[in-house]
Design a protein around this motif. Structure first.
Motif, PDB file in Angstrom:
ATOM      1  N   HIS A 110       0.859  -1.179   0.000  1.00 37.20           N
ATOM      2  CA  HIS A 110       0.000   0.000   0.000  1.00 37.20           C
ATOM      3  C   HIS A 110       0.897   1.232   0.000  1.00 37.20           C
ATOM      4  N   ASP A 160       1.458  -5.651   3.500  1.00 37.89           N
ATOM      5  CA  ASP A 160       0.098  -6.050   3.879  1.00 37.89           C
ATOM      6  C   ASP A 160      -0.027  -6.245   5.386  1.00 37.89           C
ATOM      7  N   LEU A 187      -0.194  -2.791   7.012  1.00 41.65           N
ATOM      8  CA  LEU A 187      -1.481  -2.172   6.724  1.00 41.65           C
ATOM      9  C   LEU A 187      -2.579  -2.767   7.600  1.00 41.65           C
ATOM     10  N   ALA A 188      -2.540  -4.085   7.803  1.00 40.55           N
ATOM     11  CA  ALA A 188      -3.532  -4.746   8.663  1.00 40.55           C
ATOM     12  C   ALA A 188      -3.426  -4.232  10.096  1.00 40.55           C
ATOM     13  N   LYS A 223      -4.944  -0.752  10.281  1.00 44.18           N
ATOM     14  CA  LYS A 223      -6.407  -0.840  10.269  1.00 44.18           C
ATOM     15  C   LYS A 223      -6.928  -1.292  11.632  1.00 44.18           C
ATOM     16  N   LEU A 240      -7.070   1.601  14.002  1.00 47.51           N
ATOM     17  CA  LEU A 240      -8.256   2.429  13.784  1.00 47.51           C
ATOM     18  C   LEU A 240      -9.509   1.779  14.356  1.00 47.51           C
ATOM     19  N   GLU A 241      -9.621   0.468  14.220  1.00 50.71           N
ATOM     20  CA  GLU A 241     -10.780  -0.235  14.794  1.00 50.71           C
ATOM     21  C   GLU A 241     -10.801  -0.070  16.311  1.00 50.71           C
ATOM     22  N   GLU A 256     -11.807   3.528  17.240  1.00 50.35           N
ATOM     23  CA  GLU A 256     -13.225   3.840  17.117  1.00 50.35           C
ATOM     24  C   GLU A 256     -13.967   3.532  18.411  1.00 50.35           C
ATOM     25  N   THR A 300       2.255   0.891  16.622  1.00 45.13           N
ATOM     26  CA  THR A 300       1.767   1.674  15.485  1.00 45.13           C
ATOM     27  C   THR A 300       2.752   2.780  15.144  1.00 45.13           C
ATOM     28  N   TYR A 330      -5.532   7.293   9.682  1.00 44.27           N
ATOM     29  CA  TYR A 330      -6.737   7.377   8.843  1.00 44.27           C
ATOM     30  C   TYR A 330      -6.379   7.881   7.440  1.00 44.27           C
ATOM     31  N   VAL A 384      -4.498   4.930   5.608  1.00 46.10           N
ATOM     32  CA  VAL A 384      -5.330   3.772   5.270  1.00 46.10           C
ATOM     33  C   VAL A 384      -6.348   4.110   4.185  1.00 46.10           C
ATOM     34  N   ASN A 385      -6.865   5.325   4.221  1.00 52.01           N
ATOM     35  CA  ASN A 385      -7.948   5.688   3.302  1.00 52.01           C
ATOM     36  C   ASN A 385      -7.487   6.462   2.077  1.00 52.01           C
TER      37      ASN A 385
END
Length: 211
Positions: A2, A25, A28-29, A32, A35-36, A39, A99, A201, A204-205
């Motif tokens: 990514h 990968d 990146l996981a 993510k 971020l989960e 939230e 992170t 964010y 990832v986005n």
């Protein structure tokens, strides 16, 4: 893989830098997952109602040091610390520390590295240590080691040595004052966690640029 391009603008707006970052990968996981976890973390009542702050320190002849904090419910602290476990506990796969390590490794030599150093400093030292310090015996009250003693001796784990050190502070300041001191120091961790989430964010986005 990514790959992303980020535009970094200096605080005064006088300079810009385009930063190219590439993540595999697995990395990146992990981003993510951060971020989960974030939230759920950001929905904590202690954050939604306003992070507790230290308002005033004064000396009272009868009782010694007196601390005044913005109002908070300590039950909300339990909720926050539960939701923060995947972020605050360094060994978790998507912790703040791990992170930042991913971001630092991929952003080495760019403005991302300096930004992360600032966020790590805020996370570890909090907002008060750079302004003032209170010493109780040989223990600095506003210090990351003392905060960790509280987290790992009282709230997260039951380390007996750390618990004993916290008990000594409690005897000197009183339970309620000491709770306020530690909760107010969480503001640095909370704000750094939020700012790292903002950066993650974007990464990832952000669509992978076309070659």
């Amino acid at each position: 893989m990514h790959a992303v391009k980020l535009k970094a603008i200096s605080e005064d707006g006088g300079s810009e830098e385009i930063v190219d970052l590439v993540f595999d990968d697995r990395e990146l996981a992990a981003l993510k997952m951060y971020l989960e976890n974030f939230e759920r973390f950001k929905a904590a009542r202690l954050i939604q109602n306003g992070i507790p702050e230290l308002k005033k320190i004064s000396m009272v002849r009868e009782t010694g040091l007196s601390f005044e904090f913005t109002q908070f419910d300590y039950n909300d602290v339990y909720e926050l610390l539960h939701l923060a476990r995947p972020i605050f506990l360094g060994r978790e796969p998507a912790s703040f520390e791990k992170t930042c390590a991913i971001l630092g490794r991929r952003g080495k030599g760019t403005v991302v590295s300096q930004h992360l150093r600032n966020l790590r400093g805020l996370y570890e030292k909090g907002e008060y240590r750079t302004i003032f310090q209170v010493q109780i015996g040989s223990t600095p009250l506003f210090h990351e080691k003392t905060l960790r003693d509280w987290l790992y001796g009282v709230e997260y784990h039951q380390d007996l040595d750390k618990r004993e050190r916290i008990k000594e502070l409690e005897n000197a300041l009183g339970q309620e004052s000491l709770k306020g001191v530690f909760v107010s120091q969480l503001s640095g961790r909370i704000k750094a966690t939020i700012m790292v989430a903002d950066l993650v964010y974007l990464i990832v986005n952000r669509p992978t640029p076309n070659n």
